[in-house]
Design a protein around this motif. Sequence first.
Motif, PDB file in Angstrom:
ATOM      1  N   SER A   1       5.333  27.971  13.823  1.00 35.62           N
ATOM      2  CA  SER A   1       6.454  28.410  14.648  1.00 35.62           C
ATOM      3  C   SER A   1       7.106  27.189  15.291  1.00 35.62           C
ATOM      4  N   ILE A   2       8.285  27.388  15.830  1.00 33.72           N
ATOM      5  CA  ILE A   2       8.955  26.296  16.538  1.00 33.72           C
ATOM      6  C   ILE A   2       8.091  25.821  17.703  1.00 33.72           C
ATOM      7  N   GLU A   3       7.481  26.737  18.427  1.00 33.07           N
ATOM      8  CA  GLU A   3       6.644  26.360  19.570  1.00 33.07           C
ATOM      9  C   GLU A   3       5.420  25.554  19.118  1.00 33.07           C
ATOM     10  N   GLN A   4       4.770  26.000  18.046  1.00 29.41           N
ATOM     11  CA  GLN A   4       3.648  25.221  17.502  1.00 29.41           C
ATOM     12  C   GLN A   4       4.090  23.813  17.138  1.00 29.41           C
ATOM     13  N   ALA A   5       5.215  23.730  16.440  1.00 26.97           N
ATOM     14  CA  ALA A   5       5.709  22.430  15.983  1.00 26.97           C
ATOM     15  C   ALA A   5       6.020  21.521  17.163  1.00 26.97           C
ATOM     16  N   ARG A   6       6.652  22.048  18.190  1.00 24.52           N
ATOM     17  CA  ARG A   6       6.978  21.241  19.370  1.00 24.52           C
ATOM     18  C   ARG A   6       5.719  20.684  20.014  1.00 24.52           C
ATOM     19  N   THR A   7       4.696  21.517  20.107  1.00 26.93           N
ATOM     20  CA  THR A   7       3.442  21.083  20.727  1.00 26.93           C
ATOM     21  C   THR A   7       2.783  19.981  19.914  1.00 26.93           C
ATOM     22  N   ILE A   8       2.784  20.141  18.596  1.00 30.25           N
ATOM     23  CA  ILE A   8       2.176  19.136  17.713  1.00 30.25           C
ATOM     24  C   ILE A   8       2.925  17.813  17.816  1.00 30.25           C
ATOM     25  N   VAL A   9       4.249  17.859  17.710  1.00 29.68           N
ATOM     26  CA  VAL A   9       5.053  16.637  17.744  1.00 29.68           C
ATOM     27  C   VAL A   9       4.889  15.921  19.089  1.00 29.68           C
ATOM     28  N   ALA A  10       4.844  16.671  20.169  1.00 32.47           N
ATOM     29  CA  ALA A  10       4.717  16.065  21.493  1.00 32.47           C
ATOM     30  C   ALA A  10       3.392  15.327  21.664  1.00 32.47           C
ATOM     31  N   ALA A  11       2.378  15.745  20.940  1.00 28.49           N
ATOM     32  CA  ALA A  11       1.045  15.146  21.076  1.00 28.49           C
ATOM     33  C   ALA A  11       0.860  13.884  20.238  1.00 28.49           C
ATOM     34  N   LEU A  12       1.775  13.633  19.308  1.00 27.57           N
ATOM     35  CA  LEU A  12       1.589  12.511  18.373  1.00 27.57           C
ATOM     36  C   LEU A  12       1.808  11.161  19.044  1.00 27.57           C
ATOM     37  N   PRO A  13       1.045  10.155  18.622  1.00 27.37           N
ATOM     38  CA  PRO A  13       1.300   8.787  19.093  1.00 27.37           C
ATOM     39  C   PRO A  13       2.539   8.223  18.418  1.00 27.37           C
ATOM     40  N   PRO A  14       3.021   7.045  18.886  1.00 27.56           N
ATOM     41  CA  PRO A  14       4.202   6.451  18.256  1.00 27.56           C
ATOM     42  C   PRO A  14       3.942   6.015  16.815  1.00 27.56           C
TER      43      PRO A  14
ATOM     44  N   MET B   1       0.827  -1.194   0.000  1.00 31.33           N
ATOM     45  CA  MET B   1       0.000   0.000   0.000  1.00 31.33           C
ATOM     46  C   MET B   1       0.862   1.245   0.000  1.00 31.33           C
ATOM     47  N   ALA B   2       0.447   2.258  -0.732  1.00 31.43           N
ATOM     48  CA  ALA B   2       1.172   3.524  -0.717  1.00 31.43           C
ATOM     49  C   ALA B   2       1.113   4.142   0.672  1.00 31.43           C
ATOM     50  N   ARG B   3       2.235   4.654   1.116  1.00 32.84           N
ATOM     51  CA  ARG B   3       2.266   5.373   2.388  1.00 32.84           C
ATOM     52  C   ARG B   3       1.608   6.729   2.211  1.00 32.84           C
ATOM     53  N   ILE B   4       1.211   7.329   3.345  1.00 26.93           N
ATOM     54  CA  ILE B   4       0.420   8.565   3.284  1.00 26.93           C
ATOM     55  C   ILE B   4       1.026   9.620   4.200  1.00 26.93           C
ATOM     56  N   LYS B   5       1.269  10.800   3.633  1.00 26.02           N
ATOM     57  CA  LYS B   5       1.692  11.956   4.426  1.00 26.02           C
ATOM     58  C   LYS B   5       0.643  13.056   4.305  1.00 26.02           C
ATOM     59  N   ILE B   6       0.220  13.573   5.440  1.00 27.00           N
ATOM     60  CA  ILE B   6      -0.672  14.730   5.488  1.00 27.00           C
ATOM     61  C   ILE B   6       0.195  15.934   5.826  1.00 27.00           C
ATOM     62  N   CYS B   7       0.333  16.852   4.891  1.00 26.51           N
ATOM     63  CA  CYS B   7       1.261  17.970   5.054  1.00 26.51           C
ATOM     64  C   CYS B   7       0.517  19.254   5.431  1.00 26.51           C
ATOM     65  N   GLY B   8       1.300  20.220   5.912  1.00 23.58           N
ATOM     66  CA  GLY B   8       0.725  21.512   6.254  1.00 23.58           C
ATOM     67  C   GLY B   8      -0.092  21.496   7.533  1.00 23.58           C
ATOM     68  N   ILE B   9       0.288  20.629   8.467  1.00 20.17           N
ATOM     69  CA  ILE B   9      -0.410  20.556   9.754  1.00 20.17           C
ATOM     70  C   ILE B   9      -0.038  21.772  10.605  1.00 20.17           C
ATOM     71  N   THR B  10      -1.050  22.423  11.173  1.00 27.92           N
ATOM     72  CA  THR B  10      -0.800  23.591  12.028  1.00 27.92           C
ATOM     73  C   THR B  10      -1.433  23.458  13.408  1.00 27.92           C
ATOM     74  N   ARG B  11      -2.237  22.407  13.618  1.00 28.78           N
ATOM     75  CA  ARG B  11      -2.953  22.266  14.889  1.00 28.78           C
ATOM     76  C   ARG B  11      -2.821  20.840  15.419  1.00 28.78           C
ATOM     77  N   VAL B  12      -2.776  20.722  16.735  1.00 27.90           N
ATOM     78  CA  VAL B  12      -2.682  19.405  17.371  1.00 27.90           C
ATOM     79  C   VAL B  12      -3.856  18.527  16.965  1.00 27.90           C
ATOM     80  N   ASP B  13      -5.071  19.070  16.976  1.00 26.65           N
ATOM     81  CA  ASP B  13      -6.248  18.274  16.645  1.00 26.65           C
ATOM     82  C   ASP B  13      -6.157  17.681  15.244  1.00 26.65           C
ATOM     83  N   ASP B  14      -5.625  18.455  14.308  1.00 28.10           N
ATOM     84  CA  ASP B  14      -5.493  17.957  12.932  1.00 28.10           C
ATOM     85  C   ASP B  14      -4.441  16.854  12.848  1.00 28.10           C
ATOM     86  N   ALA B  15      -3.350  17.008  13.600  1.00 30.30           N
ATOM     87  CA  ALA B  15      -2.312  15.976  13.619  1.00 30.30           C
ATOM     88  C   ALA B  15      -2.854  14.677  14.183  1.00 30.30           C
TER      89      ALA B  15
END
Length: 204
Positions: A39-52, A1-15
């Motif tokens: 921003s770096i702060e936005q990105a840090r918050t989004i990444v921290a919220a992601l599951p493994p 199956m083709a892998r999937i990337k969702i780009c342009g994420i700006t919010r934790v809920d969307d991630a």
Amino acid sequence: MARIKICGITRVDDALAAAQAGADAIGLVFHPGSPRAVSIEQARTIVAALPPFVTTVGLFVDAEQATIQAVLAQVPLDLLQFHGDEPDDFCQGFNRPYIKAVRVRPGDDLNALAAKWPGACGILLDSYKPGVPGGTGETFDWSMIPSQRSWRLILAGGLQAQNVRQAIDQTAPWAVDVSGGVEANKGIKDIAKINAFIHEVKRV
């Protein structure tokens, strides 16, 4: 199956919505000229919220080396994506795997272009639009993509739930990358569109 990337994420809920729907990766845009820039702060918050097991990708456009290093010092990105005129040796200089975006113009020899970045783990093909480094929301002529290729194709440019099955059938990409095709507004994702897009990819 083709892998999937969702780009342009700006919010934790969307991630989280992308991850829960089955996305393999999310993209964070660090190009100030983009309406999807974080921003770096936005990105840090989004990444921290992601599951493994969700890959985090940082997108840059002709950024200075120091700028990229400053982001990497504060945001734990897994993969880099370069959308400008960055040469292979520059792209390899950050101790991260990288993908190189190529904006396709009529008549391009895509195998020859891909060969310019031998260190890339994937070549992302996007539509060419003057002055726009990516996220055009427009498709290009998929028949230009060579069926015989030694590089991993990541297909982007105008993809949405309505055309992604045809795109995969025609081009057999390693992965597909979508941004505008799953949005309510630029930078704001539509959960129903994300779910529909991923559902169509999984049906192929």
